[in-house]
Structures are given as C-alpha cells and as structure tokens.
Design a protein around this motif. Sequence first.
Motif, short mmCIF file in Angstrom:
data_model
loop_
_atom_site.label_atom_id
_atom_site.label_comp_id
_atom_site.label_asym_id
_atom_site.label_seq_id
_atom_site.Cartn_x
_atom_site.Cartn_y
_atom_site.Cartn_z
N LYS A 179 0.93 -1.05 -0.04
CA LYS A 179 -0.22 0.04 -0.09
C LYS A 179 0.85 1.28 0.12
O LYS A 179 0.48 2.48 -0.61
N ASP A 180 1.99 1.26 0.66
CA ASP A 180 3.14 2.40 0.47
C ASP A 180 3.39 2.59 -0.78
O ASP A 180 3.77 3.66 -0.99
N HIS A 181 3.46 1.57 -1.68
CA HIS A 181 3.76 1.96 -2.90
C HIS A 181 2.47 2.26 -3.82
O HIS A 181 2.78 2.27 -4.96
N GLY A 182 1.65 2.35 -3.28
CA GLY A 182 0.29 2.70 -3.89
C GLY A 182 -0.32 1.31 -4.66
O GLY A 182 -0.87 1.29 -5.68
N LEU A 183 0.19 0.14 -4.26
CA LEU A 183 -0.01 -1.25 -5.01
C LEU A 183 -0.81 -1.95 -3.88
O LEU A 183 -0.86 -1.78 -2.66
N ASP A 184 -1.32 -2.93 -4.31
CA ASP A 184 -1.80 -4.19 -3.67
C ASP A 184 -1.49 -5.42 -4.19
O ASP A 184 -0.79 -5.61 -5.36
N GLY A 185 -1.58 -6.52 -3.58
CA GLY A 185 -1.31 -7.96 -4.02
C GLY A 185 -1.50 -8.03 -5.41
O GLY A 185 -0.56 -8.54 -6.42
N ARG A 186 -2.72 -7.76 -5.96
CA ARG A 186 -3.11 -7.96 -7.37
C ARG A 186 -2.17 -6.97 -8.28
O ARG A 186 -1.67 -7.46 -9.23
N SER A 187 -2.14 -5.75 -8.12
CA SER A 187 -1.47 -4.73 -9.08
C SER A 187 0.10 -5.14 -9.10
O SER A 187 0.57 -4.70 -10.13
#
Length: 166
Positions: free
Chosen positions: A92-100
């Motif tokens: 989330k810190d990178h603006g991502l989640d497992g999927r993205s």
Amino acid sequence: MSQTLLAMAKDLVLAQIQAQKLSPDEMHTALHQTYTTLMTLKAQEDADGIVPVTTPAIPPKPVDWRKSLTKHTVMCLECGQSYKQLSVRHLKDHGLDGRSYRVKYGIPRTQPLSAKATTSRRKEIVQRSRPWEKAPTFRKAQEKAPEAVAQKTGRAQRKGTGRAKA
Ligand SMILES: [Zn+2]
C-alpha cells in the motif's frame, strides 16, 4: 576541429544516403542538420566538458520476479527491501496491492508473495491442519454422507422385513 566535425557529418550523411537513397536536396539538408548537431554538441562539450546526455524514456527492463524470491526473503521489487513476506500494508505504501503488484511484475496470481521457506512451511501447516475440513461445506458433505448411507440401509432393512413378512 570543425574539419573533423565536417568529416563526421559527411560520414553520417553518407551512411544515410546508402540507407535511404536521399535526393541531392535532402542530402544537403541532412548534411547541414548533422553538421549543426555535431557543432552544437561540440560547443556544449567545450563549454563545460560534459555533454548533457538526455536519456530517452526507456521502459524499465522487465524484472525477473523469481530472483526476488529466495529461501528466507522476498524482495520488494518497488523499493528493494527484503522481507519474509510482502504485506498488504507494505504494498500500500507503493500505491499497490497484491493484485496490481503481481500484474506490474508479471507474477502469477497463485504465486505467494513470501519467502520460499515461509511459503512451504505454510503449505505444510495447511496440509497438516486441513482447514478445509473445518469449512462448513466440507462438514455438511461429511455429515450428509453417513446419514444417506443410514437411510439407505434403513430402507433396505425395512424392505427386507417387508419381503420376509409377505
Ligand atoms: Zn517496497
């Protein structure tokens, strides 16, 4: 010095002529443009000794995500930090989640984002504890089965007794 540049320009344009079959007009323009470019570069070089290198926007090399997974660590391909597993919070810190994150690095959806040892240990635990047996659907199926058998045998017995009576 300018003669060298002119020679370079001539060579470059000659190469272009061979490659593209330029008309005399185009040849003149190409020679002029090439020479001007070389002059500009030379001037910049003389001015500060450093030619500003404009790196074209090359898309980042595809990272081999397999290399980010070792026995004891999983490296975050965003920041290069190593962890036992990539938590949702970290991604989330990178603006991502497992999927993205998986999509971005071409990681299969089924690939756990954790160190190999952690993954295999987890698999072991899962296989040992068989959590699916605690799932309501599994339990129902298990409960139904003996019941169905009992009903069948019951019916069969009743049938049998009936036949015996008759
Ligand atoms: Zn990271």
